[in-house]
Design a protein around this motif. Structure first.
Motif, PDB file in Angstrom:
ATOM      1  N   PRO A   1     -11.136  18.150 -11.217  1.00 60.00           N
ATOM      2  CA  PRO A   1      -9.926  18.631 -10.536  1.00 60.00           C
ATOM      3  C   PRO A   1      -9.392  17.665  -9.489  1.00 60.00           C
ATOM      4  O   PRO A   1      -8.179  17.658  -9.212  1.00 60.00           O
ATOM      5  N   GLY A   2     -10.257  16.844  -8.904  1.00 62.72           N
ATOM      6  CA  GLY A   2      -9.785  15.883  -7.905  1.00 62.72           C
ATOM      7  C   GLY A   2      -8.928  14.774  -8.482  1.00 62.72           C
ATOM      8  O   GLY A   2      -8.352  13.987  -7.720  1.00 62.72           O
ATOM      9  N   ASN A   3      -8.845  14.718  -9.802  1.00 63.88           N
ATOM     10  CA  ASN A   3      -8.002  13.708 -10.445  1.00 63.88           C
ATOM     11  C   ASN A   3      -6.667  14.273 -10.918  1.00 63.88           C
ATOM     12  O   ASN A   3      -5.944  13.606 -11.660  1.00 63.88           O
ATOM     13  N   ILE A   4      -6.349  15.476 -10.489  1.00 65.95           N
ATOM     14  CA  ILE A   4      -4.999  15.997 -10.716  1.00 65.95           C
ATOM     15  C   ILE A   4      -4.143  15.460  -9.575  1.00 65.95           C
ATOM     16  O   ILE A   4      -4.135  16.010  -8.467  1.00 65.95           O
ATOM     17  N   LEU A   5      -3.481  14.354  -9.842  1.00 64.70           N
ATOM     18  CA  LEU A   5      -2.820  13.576  -8.798  1.00 64.70           C
ATOM     19  C   LEU A   5      -1.315  13.501  -9.033  1.00 64.70           C
ATOM     20  O   LEU A   5      -0.854  13.542 -10.179  1.00 64.70           O
ATOM     21  N   THR A   6      -0.584  13.351  -7.964  1.00 65.40           N
ATOM     22  CA  THR A   6       0.829  13.032  -8.084  1.00 65.40           C
ATOM     23  C   THR A   6       0.957  11.564  -8.493  1.00 65.40           C
ATOM     24  O   THR A   6      -0.005  10.777  -8.385  1.00 65.40           O
ATOM     25  N   ALA A   7       2.142  11.188  -8.934  1.00 62.08           N
ATOM     26  CA  ALA A   7       2.370   9.789  -9.293  1.00 62.08           C
ATOM     27  C   ALA A   7       2.116   8.875  -8.100  1.00 62.08           C
ATOM     28  O   ALA A   7       1.547   7.784  -8.240  1.00 62.08           O
ATOM     29  N   GLN A   8       2.468   9.310  -6.922  1.00 64.69           N
ATOM     30  CA  GLN A   8       2.253   8.498  -5.724  1.00 64.69           C
ATOM     31  C   GLN A   8       0.775   8.358  -5.417  1.00 64.69           C
ATOM     32  O   GLN A   8       0.300   7.273  -5.049  1.00 64.69           O
ATOM     33  N   GLN A   9       0.017   9.465  -5.546  1.00 63.27           N
ATOM     34  CA  GLN A   9      -1.424   9.405  -5.291  1.00 63.27           C
ATOM     35  C   GLN A   9      -2.130   8.516  -6.308  1.00 63.27           C
ATOM     36  O   GLN A   9      -3.033   7.746  -5.962  1.00 63.27           O
ATOM     37  N   ARG A  10      -1.724   8.628  -7.557  1.00 64.40           N
ATOM     38  CA  ARG A  10      -2.321   7.794  -8.600  1.00 64.40           C
ATOM     39  C   ARG A  10      -2.039   6.319  -8.338  1.00 64.40           C
ATOM     40  O   ARG A  10      -2.919   5.465  -8.455  1.00 64.40           O
ATOM     41  N   SER A  11      -0.814   6.027  -7.971  1.00 63.21           N
ATOM     42  CA  SER A  11      -0.440   4.648  -7.682  1.00 63.21           C
ATOM     43  C   SER A  11      -1.223   4.091  -6.499  1.00 63.21           C
ATOM     44  O   SER A  11      -1.664   2.933  -6.522  1.00 63.21           O
ATOM     45  N   ALA A  12      -1.431   4.920  -5.479  1.00 63.47           N
ATOM     46  CA  ALA A  12      -2.186   4.478  -4.302  1.00 63.47           C
ATOM     47  C   ALA A  12      -3.639   4.189  -4.650  1.00 63.47           C
ATOM     48  O   ALA A  12      -4.223   3.211  -4.175  1.00 63.47           O
ATOM     49  N   ARG A  13      -4.236   5.038  -5.500  1.00 68.32           N
ATOM     50  CA  ARG A  13      -5.634   4.794  -5.874  1.00 68.32           C
ATOM     51  C   ARG A  13      -5.747   3.547  -6.743  1.00 68.32           C
ATOM     52  O   ARG A  13      -6.696   2.767  -6.600  1.00 68.32           O
ATOM     53  N   ALA A  14      -4.799   3.336  -7.642  1.00 66.72           N
ATOM     54  CA  ALA A  14      -4.816   2.128  -8.463  1.00 66.72           C
ATOM     55  C   ALA A  14      -4.681   0.881  -7.594  1.00 66.72           C
ATOM     56  O   ALA A  14      -5.357  -0.129  -7.822  1.00 66.72           O
ATOM     57  N   ALA A  15      -3.826   0.944  -6.586  1.00 65.06           N
ATOM     58  CA  ALA A  15      -3.632  -0.199  -5.695  1.00 65.06           C
ATOM     59  C   ALA A  15      -4.876  -0.482  -4.865  1.00 65.06           C
ATOM     60  O   ALA A  15      -5.124  -1.630  -4.463  1.00 65.06           O
ATOM     61  N   ARG A  16      -5.674   0.549  -4.633  1.00 62.68           N
ATOM     62  CA  ARG A  16      -6.885   0.398  -3.826  1.00 62.68           C
ATOM     63  C   ARG A  16      -8.059  -0.153  -4.646  1.00 62.68           C
ATOM     64  O   ARG A  16      -8.856  -0.949  -4.122  1.00 62.68           O
ATOM     65  N   PHE A  17      -8.157   0.241  -5.907  1.00 64.98           N
ATOM     66  CA  PHE A  17      -9.314  -0.129  -6.718  1.00 64.98           C
ATOM     67  C   PHE A  17      -8.948  -0.968  -7.936  1.00 64.98           C
ATOM     68  O   PHE A  17      -9.409  -2.107  -8.080  1.00 64.98           O
TER      69      PHE A  17
END
Length: 248
Positions: free
Chosen positions: A97-113
């Motif tokens: 469930p913690g991976n149900i992300l908004t497009a902005q949240q997904r983009s931020a995690r991709a930019a981090r890792f």
């Protein structure tokens, strides 16, 4: 050398071996809540069991190891950046469930890792191009969501570049192993890291999947580290010979 997204063991050497383990870790940063039972972090959905220990044992002069430093549930480095499975909402029947992300949240995690992991790996490969990349993974003996048997002890995967695979498969079979050619899944369907870093520039690579029950303890890890070290030496030497003969 260690960052939030990767761990580098040993010193990369031009013309050497680089072991790449995208799924080496089950680490979840404290500020990332996956919403799952912590026990699942020790299962195959979170980590390629055994590969980090094998890679570490393979490190020697001329051989370095590049390890992912977060769980594949946080960010799966061996996926296309836009693939749903890069931050899976479900894995082998378990909801994340913690991976149900908004497009902005997904983009931020991709930019981090995801983005810095691949940018740094690309830079390393440019600066110290190896003779061979060993892309090392492990697979569960069986999936909860599939009853198809998985009898192979080791699998060899590839996409367009089959050079290393065609050397490795008969060599592994000669060791008495049950070898899967494009098993337990096809590298033509799932080969994202090598498609990104090796195939476009012609870097030889060998994608290996080892069955996890064989490498879950120290004895198995020592045995398979030795096997992989010998295999890489054979493949690199054969590729070098073929290059000198002008063969492809």
């Amino acid at each position: 050398m260690e960052t939030e997204y990767h761990l580098l063991l040993g010193t990369p050497a031009p013309g050497g071996i680089l072991v790449v383990c995208d799924h080496a870790s089950n680490r979840v940063p404290e500020d990332v809540d996956l919403g799952i039972d912590p026990a699942l972090l020790n299962e195959h959905i979170a980590i390629d069991i055994g590969v980090a220990a094998i890679a570490e044992r393979m490190v020697a002069p001329g051989t370095a190891a590049w390890l992912g430093n977060v769980s594949r549930l946080v960010c799966d480095y061996n996926r296309q950046s836009d693939a749903p499975g890069m931050m899976p909402r479900e894995s082998d029947g378990h909801a994340i469930p913690g991976n149900i992300l908004t497009a902005q949240q997904r983009s931020a995690r991709a930019a981090r890792f995801f983005d810095p992991y691949h940018a740094a790996l690309a830079r390393l490969l440019r600066e110290s191009p190896p003779a061979l990349i060993l892309s090392l993974h492990s697979f569960t003996p069986g999936l909860a969501t599939c009853d198809r048997p998985r009898p192979w002890q080791v699998g060899v995967l590839y996409n367009q570049d089959e050079r290393a695979a065609r050397i490795a498969i008969p060599w592994l079979e000669a060791q008495g192993l049950v070898v899967g050619d494009q098993e337990p899944y096809s590298g033509k369907l799932l080969n994202a890291s090598m498609n990104r870093h090796a195939e476009p520039v012609g870097l030889p690579y060998l994608s290996i999947e080892i069955r996890q029950d064989l490498i879950a303890d120290d004895a198995g890890q020592v045995e398979w580290a030795g096997c992989m070290t010998r295999l890489c030496a054979v493949v690199a030497a054969e590729l070098d010979r073929a290059g000198h003969l002008g063969l492809k």
